[in-house]
Design an enzyme around this catalytic site. Sequence first.
Site, short mmCIF file in Angstrom:
data_model
loop_
_atom_site.label_atom_id
_atom_site.label_comp_id
_atom_site.label_asym_id
_atom_site.label_seq_id
_atom_site.Cartn_x
_atom_site.Cartn_y
_atom_site.Cartn_z
N ASP A 103 26.62 42.69 32.76
CA ASP A 103 27.68 43.41 33.32
C ASP A 103 26.77 44.38 34.56
OD1 ASP A 103 30.55 44.49 33.18
OD2 ASP A 103 29.48 46.32 32.69
N TYR A 147 41.70 48.11 37.46
CA TYR A 147 40.79 49.00 36.46
C TYR A 147 39.82 49.96 37.08
CZ TYR A 147 36.88 46.28 35.66
OH TYR A 147 35.59 45.51 35.68
N TYR A 230 31.19 53.05 37.80
CA TYR A 230 32.30 53.13 38.68
C TYR A 230 32.40 54.14 39.77
CZ TYR A 230 33.74 50.41 34.56
OH TYR A 230 33.69 49.48 33.51
N HIS A 291 32.99 37.64 28.80
CA HIS A 291 32.26 38.57 29.39
C HIS A 291 31.20 39.33 28.63
CE1 HIS A 291 31.48 41.48 32.59
NE2 HIS A 291 31.50 42.54 31.89
#
Length: 313
Positions: A103, A147, A230, A291
């Site tokens: 990730d 998201y 993020y 994922h």
Amino acid sequence: MEEIKQKFIEVNGLKLHVAEIGSESSPAIVFLHGFPEIWYSWRYQMIAMAKAGFRAIAFDYRGYGLSEQPKEPEKTTFLDFDNDLLGLLNALSIPKAFLVGKDFGAFVISLFVILHEERVSGFVTMGVPFMVPGPSDYDKYLSEGFYISRWREPGRAEADFGRFDAKTVVQKIYILFSRSEIPVADEKQEILDLVEPSTPLPFWFSEKDLAIYGALYEKSGFHTALQVPYRAMGEQLNLTGDPKIQVPALLIMGEKDYVLKFPGIEDYTRSDKLKCFVPNVAIIFMPEGTHFVQEQMPDEVNQLLLNFLHSNS
């Protein structure tokens, strides 16, 4: 799991939680987790790599899991994570290591190998390919309910997550991220509402696993985790030119990973575009992989890792 030793190491003024197994004289592998994960997401790989004669190390990033919180989580950057990785290698007297990231751990590795290629024997990323750090424009092609756009908005994710305990937040995000579609909410819907309360966990993720994750995020909260990755995405790093990384590399992608639906990602990974930056990368697609391939299919992933390590040690 008992054979994995855990300790704290002070790096850049913060105590980082480090898990380790294997001989200190063996070739080192450092595992870098994603979100909503912590060091524990590499449990299967660490034991298998140690049995094969490697030194396996995984740590919680600053502000994650049992690692100490930075004084100003809202100012944390990817470069901070990379400096911690460099500091950890130095603290453990490891001149060179293999890096394995999942990730956004792939983003940490991408920046690290650009800045410190001489410290890297080779690297593996899962779920996300090597990418040159820089601004992201995914939100231009996806709706307002994407998201990442929602979680970048100050206070939005905090309000969404705050309706639940940490264990439930992790449960919902694991379910969301194990699907093959990008999480996108309606205008009047929050991201975690995309998962109905009755939705079962993925079959490969146990209630025990969830309890461990939940307890660790209950301790750390999500403040740093929302900042990196993020809200720190697209930070300006003043890198010059396009990098050409020469160390051996491996990308493992699940065919059912929702990240493949991000604009441009499938073309980037299936064409020669990735090899323009990393000429010595091998790319493997796992037909049933999601994922979370390292937890979903640990035996297959372990074998792919060992093949790579043995070929490049």
